[in-house]
Design a protein around this motif. Structure first.
Motif, PDB file in Angstrom:
ATOM      1  N   VAL A   1       0.715  -1.064   0.096  1.00  0.00           N
ATOM      2  CA  VAL A   1       0.051  -0.117  -0.030  1.00  0.00           C
ATOM      3  C   VAL A   1       0.910   1.420  -0.035  1.00  0.00           C
TER       4      VAL A   1
ATOM      5  N   VAL B   1      -2.461  -2.633  -3.705  1.00  0.00           N
ATOM      6  CA  VAL B   1      -3.630  -1.997  -3.074  1.00  0.00           C
ATOM      7  C   VAL B   1      -3.663  -0.276  -3.607  1.00  0.00           C
TER       8      VAL B   1
ATOM      9  N   PRO C   1      -4.626   3.120  -2.948  1.00  0.00           N
ATOM     10  CA  PRO C   1      -5.195   3.713  -1.787  1.00  0.00           C
ATOM     11  C   PRO C   1      -6.384   4.633  -2.013  1.00  0.00           C
TER      12      PRO C   1
ATOM     13  N   HIS D   1      -9.427   2.872  -0.934  1.00  0.00           N
ATOM     14  CA  HIS D   1      -9.486   2.538   0.441  1.00  0.00           C
ATOM     15  C   HIS D   1      -9.502   3.586   1.234  1.00  0.00           C
TER      16      HIS D   1
ATOM     17  N   HIS E   1      -5.080  -0.731   5.535  1.00  0.00           N
ATOM     18  CA  HIS E   1      -4.992  -1.911   4.917  1.00  0.00           C
ATOM     19  C   HIS E   1      -6.217  -2.657   4.943  1.00  0.00           C
TER      20      HIS E   1
END
Length: 347
Positions: free
Chosen positions: A139, A261, A263, A266, A270
């Motif tokens: 991430v 991932v 960000p 999200h 995590h």
């Protein structure tokens, strides 16, 4: 049980006991004398401690009145697996190490019989690696969230648990200081927080506050009416000098499965999808309840959760000495360090 702590770290603000449970024997024998301080002064020392580079080791035990859960349960996934992972974290024994460098550097290692799990934060980069299945997640933090990511990686430390305990403390909390204790070779004040309410399962919380730095060295949570702690988190070894900077550099093995991932999809933590509703808190202090929305869990497809719970009005309940979890008939999940009646009222 797969990927326990990396999945639950972002949710560590849930009940006090879900944050983690590390235990280590401590002693008052031979503890050096410290200047006498009032409970309020020790709390101020704790609240005012500054960022502290360190290297430490810990062990985990707990006694919550639950059987030790298996390391893997076939047929569980999604939110059900997350619930089981969180329960496994607080019912099984673990050992680990933690390293803290600059404000944006942290590494924590958790060991179990199936391998080693690592969370490494170095500036904008965060890696989560599990040796059991040789998988890694990478991430990259958005600008300005580097230090938040480093703090997130430290959620299984005495400092993180102490912050949650102090946050739960309100005017209904009585403060006192017992005799000095020695933890990981350092002398500390034993600050005790006792809820003045019967609407919590927590009897008392003691925090060993380092007499020199104010750093929390141990957090011990005792259930109401119990004589010994149900949960403890503490250092077994501690070095307050900056660790080697190389410890925060991580390159996954060449044959590892790596997930990148985004960000932007999200919320900066995590595994936390910002498109999914987050648990909502009701109540204050020791009586806080967190509730996940309807449809979170379908017990009809998760037989292991049915086995672990008992039928009650409106759903099924899992009860421990410090934590109650209610799964309602419509799939909501409510949890708190409170009696069942408080969860049913919140539902």
């Amino acid at each position: 049980m797969a990927r326990t702590w990396t999945r639950w770290l972002p949710a560590a603000a849930v009940p006090l006991v879900v944050a983690g449970s590390f235990a280590v024997a401590t002693t008052t024998a031979g503890a050096d004398e410290l200047p006498e301080r009032s409970p309020e002064d020790v709390l101020t020392l704790l609240a005012g401690h500054e960022h502290q580079p360190l290297s430490g080791e810990f062990t985990q035990t707990s006694d919550l009145g639950l059987p030790e859960l298996p390391a893997d349960v076939p047929g569980t996934d999604g939110d059900a697996a997350a619930v089981l992972d969180g329960l496994e974290l607080i019912t099984s024994d673990h050992t680990g190490r933690v390293f803290v460098g600059d404000q944006d550097q942290a590494r924590i290692q958790l060991f179990d019989s199936f391998g080693e799990q690592n969370a490494i934060v170095n500036g904008s980069d965060a890696w989560f690696y599990d040796s059991a299945d040789n998988s890694a997640t990478h991430v990259t933090a958005p600008e300005g969230e580097h230090s938040d990511q480093a703090r997130g990686a430290q959620q299984l430390t005495p400092e993180a648990l102490a912050e949650q305990v102090v946050a739960a403390a309100d005017p209904s909390t009585e403060l006192s200081v017992r005799g000095n204790v020695e933890v990981a070779g350092r002398t500390a004040y034993d600050l005790v927080l006792t809820p003045r309410t019967d609407s919590t399962l927590v009897g008392e919380v003691s925090i060993a506050v380092d007499g020199e730095t104010g750093l929390p060295l141990r957090v011990s949570i005792t259930a109401s009416g119990a004589d010994s702690p149900a949960v403890e988190v503490a250092y077994t070894e501690l070095d307050l000098s900056p660790p080697d900077a190389d410890l925060f550099d991580f390159t996954p093995p060449a044959d590892a499965t790596v997930e990148e991932v985004d960000p932007q999809g999200h919320d900066g933590q995590h595994g936390a999808d910002s498109s999914q509703p987050r648990p909502q808190a009701t109540g204050t202090g020791w009586e806080t309840v967190l509730a996940a929305p309807a449809g979170t869990l379908d017990l009809s497809t998760q037989p292991i959760l049915t086995q672990l719970t008992s039928a009650v009005d409106g759903g099924r309940v899992l009860t421990t000495d410090l934590l109650t979890v209610l799964i309602t008939d419509d799939g909501r999940v409510l949890a708190g360090a409170v009696p069942l009646e408080r969860l049913q009222a919140a539902a």
